[in-house]
Design an enzyme around this catalytic site. Structure first.
Site, PDB file in Angstrom:
ATOM      1  N   SER A   1      48.792  59.654  36.292  1.00  0.00           N
ATOM      2  CA  SER A   1      47.045  59.819  37.141  1.00  0.00           C
ATOM      3  C   SER A   1      46.965  59.244  36.250  1.00  0.00           C
ATOM      4  O   SER A   1      45.367  59.377  36.799  1.00  0.00           O
ATOM      5  CB  SER A   1      46.920  61.453  37.392  1.00  0.00           C
ATOM      6  OG  SER A   1      47.896  61.681  38.460  1.00  0.00           O
TER       7      SER A   1
ATOM      8  N   LYS B   1      43.717  56.969  37.989  1.00  0.00           N
ATOM      9  CA  LYS B   1      42.707  57.317  39.090  1.00  0.00           C
ATOM     10  C   LYS B   1      40.773  56.981  38.303  1.00  0.00           C
ATOM     11  O   LYS B   1      40.653  56.839  38.254  1.00  0.00           O
ATOM     12  CB  LYS B   1      42.410  59.171  38.643  1.00  0.00           C
ATOM     13  CG  LYS B   1      43.383  59.965  39.638  1.00  0.00           C
ATOM     14  CD  LYS B   1      42.983  61.471  39.710  1.00  0.00           C
ATOM     15  CE  LYS B   1      44.454  62.224  41.115  1.00  0.00           C
ATOM     16  NZ  LYS B   1      45.719  61.712  40.437  1.00  0.00           N
TER      17      LYS B   1
ATOM     18  N   SER C   1      42.034  66.627  38.426  1.00  0.00           N
ATOM     19  CA  SER C   1      42.986  65.018  39.328  1.00  0.00           C
ATOM     20  C   SER C   1      44.033  65.356  40.171  1.00  0.00           C
ATOM     21  O   SER C   1      44.536  65.260  40.860  1.00  0.00           O
ATOM     22  CB  SER C   1      44.472  65.779  37.828  1.00  0.00           C
ATOM     23  OG  SER C   1      45.001  64.039  38.711  1.00  0.00           O
TER      24      SER C   1
ATOM     25  N   LYS D   1      41.135  60.682  30.656  1.00  0.00           N
ATOM     26  CA  LYS D   1      42.145  61.153  32.277  1.00  0.00           C
ATOM     27  C   LYS D   1      43.623  61.243  31.982  1.00  0.00           C
ATOM     28  O   LYS D   1      44.388  60.350  30.527  1.00  0.00           O
ATOM     29  CB  LYS D   1      42.076  60.336  33.333  1.00  0.00           C
ATOM     30  CG  LYS D   1      43.297  60.129  34.324  1.00  0.00           C
ATOM     31  CD  LYS D   1      42.150  61.181  35.031  1.00  0.00           C
ATOM     32  CE  LYS D   1      42.549  62.347  35.882  1.00  0.00           C
ATOM     33  NZ  LYS D   1      43.876  63.263  35.684  1.00  0.00           N
TER      34      LYS D   1
END
Length: 448
Positions: A65, A68, A129, A254
């Site tokens: 992730s 992202k 997320s 993140k």
């Protein structure tokens, strides 16, 4: 006996190899100089991009992730360009609905007939997320996730990332997308990048759109608070204030976790006006087992190293003159020499104990400086080259964007062009000087 032993070893090793590749057998990683066990890691100064530490930072690995961050970059860019707005509504379709209902994944459930603003979706992405929300943003910007993936790869090239591959907007394993993964990619495809490229993406995201931190620093929030769809979003970045692994100054950025990528994190923290960005990929503990704790412990070690060991040090002062080369020769000038010096001071974030390990080097502009000389007339402040600061032993890790620490080197005085009489007399003098040198050389040669 040897043949039997070898056959037994092969019979034992083959299944172990397959289990290891599948992620079922923990693989202990060697402890680094900082005591971290990771597939890859890097620490940089967020202001200058100076690399402070790296470990296996150029090997492409799964990013999960952390993907992202690229989706967020393209979203902010689209907002800036006016192609989308914060209040723009996204109407849920079959793909985003189906993914949003898979609670094994990080998601805020979306109504089949619902509409959601870009701001709502973005907050779900940056804090929780949320994967379906990410796909919704991608489709809003590009029409389809497949077209958005093209934009991701184009932007990666534009930003100067290396060894990257984007196959979806979320960082999920493609096989988790219920057969609806973007066209042009395979079911087993994964997003990959080396730690250096992940750090560079984070560096550009914070540099170009610092407002991202206004959201990533939120530790928890209620999605659609006050409605029947309300759901608590707890930030997966457990290093934020008040959460399990809090660290002073952390406000982003993140996390990422999949079986393929392991436990990953791109974190950023600020202390006394110094911001750092740390990336850890596939972090494990001393038993070789990945966990949230392992990735945050590794990040903590990187932050401690950066904040405790490094500071911004002035390595070259303004007006610095090079030993043995404080001047350049002047052709056709009223003066035979012109003084040169650095235009600005040069500072760099380095370990406090390493200042004496760096030295300035002069690089002249070959178009202006020929054989150590410049031609008159020369104005004060003329740029004749640049000064670069290098580590004497060549072990400096450089900057994430490839730049070199330094400044311009300029002339510190005017030198006017000599008049025709002075030039003529100079030419005559040079002629006789050369002739004398030639003759004395000839005579000396007779007595050798």
């Amino acid at each position: 006996m040897k043949k039997v032993t070898r056959r037994w070893l092969v019979a034992f090793m083959v299944p172990v190899m397959f289990l290891t590749m599948a992620g079922m057998v923990p693989v202990a990683k060697a402890e680094s100089s900082l005591g971290i066990r990771v597939g890859g890691a890097i620490l940089i100064d967020a202001d200058s991009g100076k690399v402070l530490y790296e470990e296996n930072a150029t090997q492409p690995l799964g990013i999960a992730s952390m993907t992202k961050m690229m989706t967020e970059y393209l979203m902010f860019e689209a907002l800036e360009e006016g192609t989308i707005t914060w209040d723009q509504q996204f109407k849920v379709n079959g793909y985003t609905y189906a993914i949003s209902q898979d609670r094994r994944l990080s998601n805020v459930p979306l109504r089949r007939d619902g509409t959601y603003t870009i701001r709502e979706l973005y907050e779900a992405v940056a804090i929780y997320s949320a994967n379906a929300a990410t796909i919704a943003i991608a489709e809003t910007i590009a029409g389809t996730e497949a077209e958005f993936v093209n934009l991701m790869n184009e932007k990666a090239k534009e930003l100067g990332l290396t060894d990257y591959k984007f196959v979806n907007s979320t960082g999920l394993n493609n096989e988790d997308l219920q057969g609806m993964h973007p066209s042009g990619s395979g079911e087993k495809d994964e997003n990959v990048m080396p730690a250096r490229s992940v750090a560079k993406l984070a560096y550009q995201l914070i540099k170009d759109y610092p407002e991202v931190l206004d959201t990533t620093k939120i530790s928890q929030k209620i999605f659609r608070e006050g409605t029947s769809d309300a759901i608590e979003m707890k930030n997966w970045n457990f290093m934020l204030p008040g959460l399990d692994y809090e660290y002073p100054g952390v406000d982003g950025l993140k996390t990422g976790t999949t079986l393929f990528a392991g436990h990953c994190f791109t974190g950023t923290a600020v202390r006394e006006n110094k911001r750092l960005i740390a990336v850890v990929m596939n972090a494990v503990d001393d038993k070789g087992v990945g966990s949230y704790k392992a990735r945050f412990d590794a990040t903590r070690s990187l932050f401690d190293y950066g904040f405790n060991q490094f500071s911004n040090v002035e390595l070259v002062s303004k007006g610095y003159q090079f030993k043995g080369q404080k001047t350049l020769g002047v052709i056709k000038g009223k003066e035979r020499k012109v003084a040169i010096a650095s235009k600005e001071p040069v500072s760099m974030i380095i370990r406090k104990s390493d200042k004496e390990e760096y030295e300035p080097q002069l690089v002249v502009d070959d178009k202006l400086v020929k054989n150590g000389q410049v031609q008159a007339p020369i104005k004060k402040g003329t740029v004749i080259g640049h000064l670069k600061v290098v580590r004497k032993d060549g072990t400096d890790l450089g900057f994430i964007d490839g730049k070199i620490a330094g400044t311009e080197v300029i002339t510190t005085e005017d030198v006017k062009k000599a008049g025709w009489f002075a030039l003529t007399m100079g030419a005559i003098g040079d002629f006789f000087s050369n002739a004398w040198n030639s003759s004395t050389g000839f005579v000396k040669g007779l007595f050798k």
